[in-house]
Design an enzyme around this catalytic site. Structure first.
Site, mmCIF file in Angstrom:
data_model
loop_
_atom_site.group_PDB
_atom_site.id
_atom_site.type_symbol
_atom_site.label_atom_id
_atom_site.label_comp_id
_atom_site.label_asym_id
_atom_site.label_seq_id
_atom_site.Cartn_x
_atom_site.Cartn_y
_atom_site.Cartn_z
ATOM 1 N N SER A 177 0.944 -1.324 0.010
ATOM 2 C CA SER A 177 -0.003 0.035 -0.217
ATOM 3 C C SER A 177 0.958 1.141 -0.069
ATOM 4 O O SER A 177 0.525 1.714 -0.742
ATOM 5 C CB SER A 177 -1.281 -0.166 1.218
ATOM 6 O OG SER A 177 -0.220 -0.517 1.939
ATOM 7 N N HIS A 205 -5.637 -2.730 -3.315
ATOM 8 C CA HIS A 205 -4.674 -1.828 -4.032
ATOM 9 C C HIS A 205 -4.930 -3.029 -5.166
ATOM 10 O O HIS A 205 -4.785 -2.102 -6.630
ATOM 11 C CB HIS A 205 -3.804 -1.545 -3.798
ATOM 12 C CG HIS A 205 -3.691 -0.757 -2.364
ATOM 13 N ND1 HIS A 205 -3.813 0.584 -2.094
ATOM 14 C CD2 HIS A 205 -4.168 -1.058 -1.093
ATOM 15 C CE1 HIS A 205 -4.274 0.632 -0.891
ATOM 16 N NE2 HIS A 205 -4.012 0.417 -0.571
ATOM 17 N N LYS A 237 -11.577 1.490 -1.948
ATOM 18 C CA LYS A 237 -10.460 2.052 -3.205
ATOM 19 C C LYS A 237 -10.821 1.440 -3.977
ATOM 20 O O LYS A 237 -11.585 2.184 -4.804
ATOM 21 C CB LYS A 237 -8.861 1.246 -2.374
ATOM 22 C CG LYS A 237 -8.594 1.411 -0.840
ATOM 23 C CD LYS A 237 -7.810 1.038 -0.470
ATOM 24 C CE LYS A 237 -7.634 1.208 0.934
ATOM 25 N NZ LYS A 237 -6.776 0.692 2.410
HETATM 26 C C1 PLP Z 1 -6.888 0.301 3.255
HETATM 27 C C2 PLP Z 1 -6.456 -1.114 3.411
HETATM 28 C C3 PLP Z 1 -6.778 -2.040 4.413
HETATM 29 C C4 PLP Z 1 -8.208 -1.250 5.773
HETATM 30 O O1 PLP Z 1 -9.114 -1.381 4.471
HETATM 31 P P1 PLP Z 1 -10.735 -0.472 5.204
HETATM 32 O O2 PLP Z 1 -11.990 -0.630 4.342
HETATM 33 O O3 PLP Z 1 -10.019 0.940 4.829
HETATM 34 O O4 PLP Z 1 -9.675 -0.886 6.998
HETATM 35 C C5 PLP Z 1 -6.799 -3.267 4.741
HETATM 36 N N1 PLP Z 1 -5.315 -3.376 3.932
HETATM 37 C C6 PLP Z 1 -4.913 -2.545 3.076
HETATM 38 C C7 PLP Z 1 -3.574 -2.959 2.392
HETATM 39 C C8 PLP Z 1 -5.200 -1.418 3.044
HETATM 40 O O5 PLP Z 1 -4.529 -0.600 2.413
#
Ligand code: PLP
Length: 390
Positions: A177, A205, A237
């Protein structure tokens, strides 16, 4: 004074350039955001596919709110599991090519819940050093022996696996990330098989964004459910909405329904969010041009940034960090970019390792080359001022 030590701690963070604060946005997500009455160009969102404010997604949300109202009323296991949630789970299972999928309220909760449901005392969990905080927290809270392996270093992992006891779970980000690079998923799956371990990937992602069909890292490497039995994805995302899911076998999903505490003991997502996500999933599947365009914008950005001699990372995803190093310097550059009308976030420890603070530039399908060129021009100006560190 009570909490005096907290005040001291906050002061220390400020002095180190590690203080975090929020910016108040008064517009929908998109390339242009309203911030303090000013319009800025957004280069820090995870809305890679431009779906957070897509008209079809917004309309689906409104229609569902008319039908279901707003609150889901309870947890899934009480009376909060609607037709909308169920349909989305079936569609996500089909999209990922797995028997079942299970919705969670956030990705953070999904990771905590899954890891704790699968392993515990007497077992061993293996995590990439650069894994997302939620994966690390899941591993640490599980009670299993916690082993971190060097970033994407499968031979290091292999040696740790050799010494391990109990059930073994390997956990990794798909697309990292804060770095944007891809996990070596094929080699990880082979290591898992050699040592009779389970492999779990968090493709927050990658899903929707990477691979011709948006199948993420699993599609990119040509793997299947047997190679990567636990697939976790987020919906906030690439999908542009909110929530998360885990996809896998019937046995995995039924186990999670019984045992994942962050599933059992929390309120279900609003059904309208599930309906909005069904609309966004349709777009993810149908509109591969979004991924094609993103790829060409990534190439355009990298070419320009390389010409400027900026310190890019080895990423072909829409996450394109520029390594700066020093936290205060990174914040200063981020603030200067904001003054020029560009929102780029400064990522600092403890999110990343000490001495590796960076500007995390993210690209969206809604950008165009001209906006990227203007960002590059602003970066060039900063580079002339901070020649020693950029
Ligand atoms: C954003 C993210 C999460 C958390 O997801 P949310 O739905 O925002 O709680 C988990 N793992 C990764 C790799 C992320 O980038």
């Amino acid at each position: 004074m009570p909490f005096a030590h907290l005040t001291n701690h906050l002061d220390t963070l400020k002095n180190q350039g590690l203080y975090r604060s929020r910016r108040i946005i008064n517009s929908p997500q998109g390339i242009h955001l309203q911030l303090d009455g000013k319009t800025v160009t957004n280069f820090c969102s995870n809305d890679y596919l431009g779906l957070a404010n897509h008209p079809a997604v917004v309309q689906a949300f409104k229609n569902a709110a008319d039908h279901y109202g707003v609150g889901s009323g309870s947890a899934h296991l009480i009376c909060g599991h609607s037709t909308a949630h169920h349909a989305l789970e079936e569609e996500l299972a089909a999209f990922t090519g797995r028997e079942r999928a299970l919705l969670f309220s956030t990705g953070y909760m999904a990771n905590i819940g899954v890891i704790n449901a699968l392993i515990g005392r007497g077992d061993t969990v293996f995590e990439d050093r650069l894994n997302h905080a939620s994966l690390l927290d899941g591993g640490l809270s599980s009670g299993a022996v916690f082993k971190r392996y060097a970033h994407s270093d499968v031979s290091h992992l292999d040696s740790l696996l050799t010494e391990a006891t109990g059930n073994k779970l390997i956990v990794t980000d798909g697309v990292f990330s804060m770095d944007g690079d891809f996990a070596p998923l094929k080699d990880l799956s082979l290591a898992a098989k050699r040592h009779d371990a389970w492999l779990m990937i968090d493709d927050a992602h990658g899903l929707g964004v990477i691979g011709e069909k948006g199948g993420g890292m699993v599609e990119y490497y040509g793997l299947n459910a047997d190679d990567v039995p636990v697939l976790m994805g987020t919906l906030g995302k690439g999908f542009g909405t909110f929530g998360a899911f885990v996809a896998g076998s019937e046995v995995l999903i039924e186990t999670l329904i019984q045992k994942a505490r962050t599933y059992v003991y929390t309120t279900a997502l609003p059904a309208a969010v599930a309906e909005a996500t069904r609309a966004s999933l349709k777009i993810v599947i149908a509109e591969s041009w979004r991924r094609d365009k993103l790829n060409s914008l990534v190439a355009h950005f990298r070419t320009g940034a390389e010409q400027l001699g900026l310190h890019l990372m080895s990423s072909s995803s829409p996450i394109q960090p520029i390594l700066i190093g020093d936290s205060q310097r990174t914040v200063a550059i981020s603030n200067a970019l904001l003054a020029s009308g560009f929102l780029v976030s400064a990522i600092r420890p403890p999110t990343v390792a000490r001495g590796t603070a960076r500007l995390r530039v993210t690209l969206s399908v809604a950008h165009d080359e001209e906006q990227i060129d203007r960002l590059l021009a602003a970066l060039k100006e900063q580079k002339s001022q901070f020649a020693d560190t950029m």
